[in-house]
Design an enzyme around this catalytic site. Structure first.
Site, short mmCIF file in Angstrom:
data_model
loop_
_atom_site.label_atom_id
_atom_site.label_comp_id
_atom_site.label_asym_id
_atom_site.label_seq_id
_atom_site.Cartn_x
_atom_site.Cartn_y
_atom_site.Cartn_z
N ASP A 122 1.52 -12.63 2.54
CA ASP A 122 0.74 -11.56 2.98
C ASP A 122 0.41 -11.85 4.41
OD1 ASP A 122 -1.28 -9.63 3.58
OD2 ASP A 122 -1.61 -9.03 1.52
N SER A 201 5.16 0.56 18.77
CA SER A 201 5.68 1.71 18.46
C SER A 201 5.78 2.69 19.43
CB SER A 201 4.95 2.39 17.28
OG SER A 201 5.14 3.87 17.26
N TYR A 214 -2.80 4.88 12.93
CA TYR A 214 -1.34 3.99 13.34
C TYR A 214 -1.45 3.71 15.14
CZ TYR A 214 3.59 2.82 13.35
OH TYR A 214 4.80 2.38 13.54
N ALA A 216 -3.84 3.74 16.94
CA ALA A 216 -4.98 2.99 17.42
C ALA A 216 -4.63 1.54 17.34
CB ALA A 216 -6.19 3.20 16.80
N SER A 217 -3.71 1.11 16.15
CA SER A 217 -3.34 -0.29 16.01
C SER A 217 -2.31 -0.68 16.68
CB SER A 217 -3.06 -0.33 14.42
OG SER A 217 -1.71 0.46 14.14
N LYS A 218 -1.50 0.44 16.96
CA LYS A 218 -0.33 0.03 18.02
C LYS A 218 -0.45 -0.28 19.30
CE LYS A 218 2.74 -0.43 14.81
NZ LYS A 218 3.59 -1.73 14.39
N1 LIG Z 1 10.12 3.33 11.12
C1 LIG Z 1 9.84 3.90 11.82
O1 LIG Z 1 9.69 5.02 12.31
C2 LIG Z 1 9.18 3.37 12.91
C3 LIG Z 1 8.91 3.44 14.30
C4 LIG Z 1 8.29 2.78 15.31
C5 LIG Z 1 7.75 1.49 14.81
N2 LIG Z 1 7.94 0.92 13.64
C6 LIG Z 1 7.36 -0.38 13.48
O2 LIG Z 1 8.49 -1.27 12.89
C7 LIG Z 1 7.94 -2.15 12.08
C8 LIG Z 1 8.93 -2.37 10.83
O3 LIG Z 1 8.60 -1.20 10.12
P1 LIG Z 1 9.91 -0.42 9.27
O4 LIG Z 1 9.93 0.91 9.80
O5 LIG Z 1 11.13 -1.57 8.91
O6 LIG Z 1 9.06 -0.12 7.76
P2 LIG Z 1 9.23 -0.71 6.40
O7 LIG Z 1 10.84 -0.65 6.07
O8 LIG Z 1 8.41 -0.16 5.56
O9 LIG Z 1 8.98 -2.35 6.65
C9 LIG Z 1 7.77 -2.66 6.78
C10 LIG Z 1 7.93 -4.53 6.33
O10 LIG Z 1 6.51 -4.82 6.53
C11 LIG Z 1 6.27 -5.71 5.39
N3 LIG Z 1 4.62 -5.66 5.27
C12 LIG Z 1 3.92 -4.37 5.22
N4 LIG Z 1 2.57 -4.87 4.81
C13 LIG Z 1 2.70 -6.28 4.98
C14 LIG Z 1 1.80 -7.28 4.50
N5 LIG Z 1 0.50 -7.01 4.19
N6 LIG Z 1 2.04 -8.60 4.31
C15 LIG Z 1 3.54 -9.12 4.59
N7 LIG Z 1 4.30 -7.81 4.97
C16 LIG Z 1 4.01 -6.71 4.98
C17 LIG Z 1 6.90 -5.13 4.37
O11 LIG Z 1 7.25 -6.05 3.34
P3 LIG Z 1 6.28 -6.15 1.98
O12 LIG Z 1 6.26 -4.65 1.54
O13 LIG Z 1 7.49 -6.78 0.89
O14 LIG Z 1 5.33 -7.09 2.09
C18 LIG Z 1 8.28 -4.73 5.11
O15 LIG Z 1 9.29 -5.90 5.12
C19 LIG Z 1 6.65 -1.89 12.02
O16 LIG Z 1 5.64 -2.80 12.57
C20 LIG Z 1 6.53 -0.16 12.11
O17 LIG Z 1 5.26 0.08 12.51
C21 LIG Z 1 8.56 1.57 12.86
#
Ligand SMILES: NC(=O)c1ccc[n+]([C@@H]2O[C@H](COP(=O)([O-])OP(=O)(O)OC[C@H]3O[C@@H](n4cnc5c(N)ncnc54)[C@H](OP(=O)(O)O)[C@@H]3O)[C@@H](O)[C@H]2O)c1
Length: 325
Positions: A122, A201, A214, A216-218
């Site tokens: 985690d 993001s 979200y 704020a965190s980014k």
């Molecule tokens: N999808 C979009 O539209 C978008 C747009 C802009 C930016 N992003 C950013 O891209 C990044 C990847 O997101 P994604 O879109 O690929 O979403 P996703 O498919 O939900 O993947 C998120 C990943 O983060 C891991 N994660 C979440 N909480 C965690 C924790 N407490 N400890 C360890 N791992 C954790 C999850 O794995 P587990 O659940 O197995 O822990 C998963 O592998 C994120 O930072 C997101 O903010 C996404």
């Protein structure tokens, strides 16, 4: 995240443009005064011999045999990155909480000449971060590139949210990458062409209604990234920032809250493989900041020159969505 729906509710364009141009002129004047100070600051930095690697464009980073640690590798963007980096011959350490998914991915990627280490954990746990970095050093003898891709989102108005949500989102999206970076700095210092890559993001450059926590965190992650870039030049570690727009991943399904009124169609987002390909290119070409997706590029560009116009469009959209509540 999606831009198109806002376009359906444009205010009278001449009035909006007049106000926006006026505001932009005022902000340009302020910026001009600011830039004189900035030029002075930069010349001082230059005189002191500091080298800002962020501007370097000629460097190329070959990923073959490079030791990469990717967080959030069990799904979406992180998973696609792991797949592509492994095909390029990188030595991979992948982490996320879902042990089954990580192990399945490591198994799928295993082939002669590849090395994939699954380290379940985690990111919000310091003990897990420490164990992860120690395992990487133990198995690979060091680390060259850290990619912070793990993340979580929340969708809904701030007034109806809770302290638990804002704290959790800051834990995963900001404190976790910040503290993992701190743990990795001494290791990266001895790496080959070392780099830290933070996946933020478009919401990290333009806050959007209902994506309040979200955004704020980014924003926090973007600020950390920018500030670190100068500091890490001391250790020859490059610090890269990725700003994706809407991507077709599980982010929407895994949200801490999903109560916003605007329809966000993650299925219409970019394929994560395309996003991963662009991130790999940014790592190879050492691009300081990469905005991914047409919507993200459009909104950030318009926001840069006409922030007042973007504000008005967003206010108007929220007004429409809540007109009958
Ligand atoms: N999808 C979009 O539209 C978008 C747009 C802009 C930016 N992003 C950013 O891209 C990044 C990847 O997101 P994604 O879109 O690929 O979403 P996703 O498919 O939900 O993947 C998120 C990943 O983060 C891991 N994660 C979440 N909480 C965690 C924790 N407490 N400890 C360890 N791992 C954790 C999850 O794995 P587990 O659940 O197995 O822990 C998963 O592998 C994120 O930072 C997101 O903010 C996404």
């Amino acid at each position: 995240m999606q831009v198109a729906p806002f376009g359906a509710s444009l205010p009278p364009i001449s009035e909006a443009m007049d106000n926006a141009v006026h505001e932009s002129w005022e902000s340009a004047q302020k910026n001009w005064r600011g830039s004189v100070g900035l030029v002075k600051l930069l010349s001082l930095v230059n005189e002191s011999g500091t080298h800002l690697h962020g501007t370097r464009t000629t460097m190329s980073r070959d990923l073959q045999h490079r030791r990469l640690l990717i967080t959030g590798a069990s799904s979406g963007i992180g998973r696609a990155l792991a797949e592509q980096a492994s095909r390029l011959g990188a030595r991979l350490a992948i982490t996320a909480r879902s042990q089954d998914k990580l192990e399945a991915l490591a198994h799928d990627l295993s082939a002669p000449g590849t090395e994939v280490l699954a380290i379940p954990g985690d990111v919000t746990s310091d003990a897990d971060r420490q164990r992860t970095v120690e395992t990487v050093v133990d198995q690979f003898g060091g680390l060259d590139v850290l990619v912070n891709a793990a993340g979580v989102a929340s969708f809904g108005h701030f007034a109806d949210s809770t302290e638990a949500v804002v704290r959790q989102i800051m834990e995963v999206n900001f404190f976790a990458p910040a503290e993992l970076i701190r743990r990795c700095i001494p290791v990266l210092t001895n790496g080959v062409q070392p780099a830290i890559v933070n996946v933020a993001s478009m919401c990290g450059r333009r806050g959007l209604p209902a994506w309040t926590e979200y955004s704020a965190s980014k924003f926090a992650l973007c600020g950390l990234t920018e500030a670190l870039r100068g500091e890490m030049a001391r250790f020859d570690i490059d610090v890269l920032l990725i700003l994706p727009g809407l991507t077709r991943t599980d982010l929407g399904r895994n949200m801490l809250r999903n109560e916003g009124r605007m329809k966000i169609d993650f299925a219409a987002g970019m394929p994560p493989e395309d996003v991963a390909r662009s991130i790999i290119a940014s790592i190879q070409k050492n691009r300081t900041e990469t905005v991914l997706g047409r919507d993200a590029r459009w909104i950030l560009r318009v926001n840069k020159f006409f922030p007042g116009l973007v504000n008005r469009l967003l206010v108007r959209k929220v007004g429409q969505l809540y007109a009958h509540s």
